[in-house]
Design an enzyme around this catalytic site. Sequence first.
Site, PDB file in Angstrom:
ATOM      1  N   ARG A  93      42.647  38.346 -21.754  1.00 33.17           N
ATOM      2  CA  ARG A  93      43.173  39.439 -22.582  1.00 33.17           C
ATOM      3  C   ARG A  93      43.550  38.886 -23.947  1.00 33.17           C
ATOM      4  O   ARG A  93      44.083  37.781 -24.038  1.00 33.17           O
ATOM      5  CB  ARG A  93      44.442  40.054 -21.967  1.00 33.17           C
ATOM      6  CG  ARG A  93      44.288  40.625 -20.600  1.00 33.17           C
ATOM      7  CD  ARG A  93      43.539  41.916 -20.556  1.00 33.17           C
ATOM      8  NE  ARG A  93      44.122  42.994 -21.344  1.00 33.17           N
ATOM      9  CZ  ARG A  93      43.484  44.143 -21.568  1.00 33.17           C
ATOM     10  NH1 ARG A  93      42.272  44.346 -21.107  1.00 33.17           N
ATOM     11  NH2 ARG A  93      44.079  45.085 -22.270  1.00 33.17           N
ATOM     12  N   HIS A 111      39.409  26.753 -24.460  1.00 35.01           N
ATOM     13  CA  HIS A 111      38.197  27.535 -24.702  1.00 35.01           C
ATOM     14  C   HIS A 111      36.968  26.663 -24.420  1.00 35.01           C
ATOM     15  O   HIS A 111      36.920  25.510 -24.863  1.00 35.01           O
ATOM     16  CB  HIS A 111      38.178  28.025 -26.153  1.00 35.01           C
ATOM     17  CG  HIS A 111      36.978  28.863 -26.453  1.00 35.01           C
ATOM     18  ND1 HIS A 111      36.880  30.181 -26.045  1.00 35.01           N
ATOM     19  CD2 HIS A 111      35.810  28.560 -27.068  1.00 35.01           C
ATOM     20  CE1 HIS A 111      35.698  30.656 -26.418  1.00 35.01           C
ATOM     21  NE2 HIS A 111      35.043  29.704 -27.040  1.00 35.01           N
ATOM     22  N   ASP A 147      40.480  33.100 -30.740  1.00 33.30           N
ATOM     23  CA  ASP A 147      40.059  31.693 -30.710  1.00 33.30           C
ATOM     24  C   ASP A 147      40.025  31.061 -32.100  1.00 33.30           C
ATOM     25  O   ASP A 147      39.160  30.225 -32.399  1.00 33.30           O
ATOM     26  CB  ASP A 147      38.680  31.561 -30.021  1.00 33.30           C
ATOM     27  CG  ASP A 147      38.702  32.065 -28.593  1.00 33.30           C
ATOM     28  OD1 ASP A 147      39.722  31.882 -27.909  1.00 33.30           O
ATOM     29  OD2 ASP A 147      37.694  32.659 -28.157  1.00 33.30           O
TER      30      ASP A 147
HETATM   31  C1  GRF Z   1      37.570  28.323 -18.521  1.00 30.11           C
HETATM   32  O1  GRF Z   1      36.247  27.996 -18.858  1.00 30.11           O
HETATM   33  C2  GRF Z   1      38.382  28.552 -19.770  1.00 30.11           C
HETATM   34  O2  GRF Z   1      38.019  27.713 -20.824  1.00 30.11           O
HETATM   35  C3  GRF Z   1      38.027  29.972 -20.110  1.00 30.11           C
HETATM   36  O3  GRF Z   1      37.988  30.635 -18.865  1.00 30.11           O
HETATM   37  C4  GRF Z   1      37.649  29.687 -17.850  1.00 30.11           C
HETATM   38  C5  GRF Z   1      38.728  29.745 -16.808  1.00 30.11           C
HETATM   39  O4  GRF Z   1      38.434  28.974 -15.678  1.00 30.11           O
HETATM   40  N1  GRF Z   1      38.964  30.514 -21.059  1.00 30.11           N
HETATM   41  P1  GRF Z   1      39.544  28.717 -14.588  1.00 30.11           P
HETATM   42  O5  GRF Z   1      40.132  30.092 -14.206  1.00 30.11           O
HETATM   43  O6  GRF Z   1      40.599  27.829 -15.171  1.00 30.11           O
HETATM   44  O7  GRF Z   1      38.827  28.103 -13.438  1.00 30.11           O
END
Ligand code: GRF
Length: 210
Positions: A93, A111, A147
């Site tokens: 979100r 990210h 971001d």
């Molecule tokens: C990760 O790739 C993070 O960078 C992105 O969403 C994904 C989340 O993965 N924002 P997890 O839920 O931590 O396994």
Amino acid sequence: MTRLALGVLVSGSGTNLQAILDAVSDGRVDADVRVVVSNKPGVRALARAEAAGVPALCLSHRDYADREAFDAALVEVLRSHGVDWVVLAGFMRVLTRTFLDAFPLRVLNIHPALLPAFPGVHAQAQALAHGVKVTGCTVHLVDHGVDTGPIIAQRAVAVLPSDDVASLTERILAQEHDLLVRVLAAVAAGELVITSDESTGRLRAEAGVR
Ligand code: GRF
């Protein structure tokens, strides 16, 4: 120095959350995870928090009239658990000023790309579509854009000719886990320095993590 009081916001599988929980439990990060909040019910991340004995709850954004109302509810929950730093660990979100002004320069995001390349969703698919040979991950402070906040640390990951979204995602994730924990360790040790760039006025963040 007081221990970092973390709140972690999640929406999905929670592998980054798990990396944080493991690092806190074995002392690599001097912090407490005070609460984990998901905007989606039943996700694996909530089960991971519960398994670690950390308070975990779901606040569904669908139950609120608008983003501001949802963000105000999030702030209330985090404050009631004494949170002073927030980690967005796969939280899907966009946060408004209502949230960001409550935790100024104290919200971190992970990210899966080398920002400013490939912001937003499907970063790994964007990287493959562009044919880049190197992508990676970024830990940054969250500002009012998507971001766009000050970059704290980045890790490069080679894109292989055989890669698809799944294989690239998996290799980037492994780096995310390590990078996020190293940044949190640095923040907990008081090593994060934020300055303002004289010529551009942009904020810059340094934590001695590469
Ligand atoms: C990760 O790739 C993070 O960078 C992105 O969403 C994904 C989340 O993965 N924002 P997890 O839920 O931590 O396994």
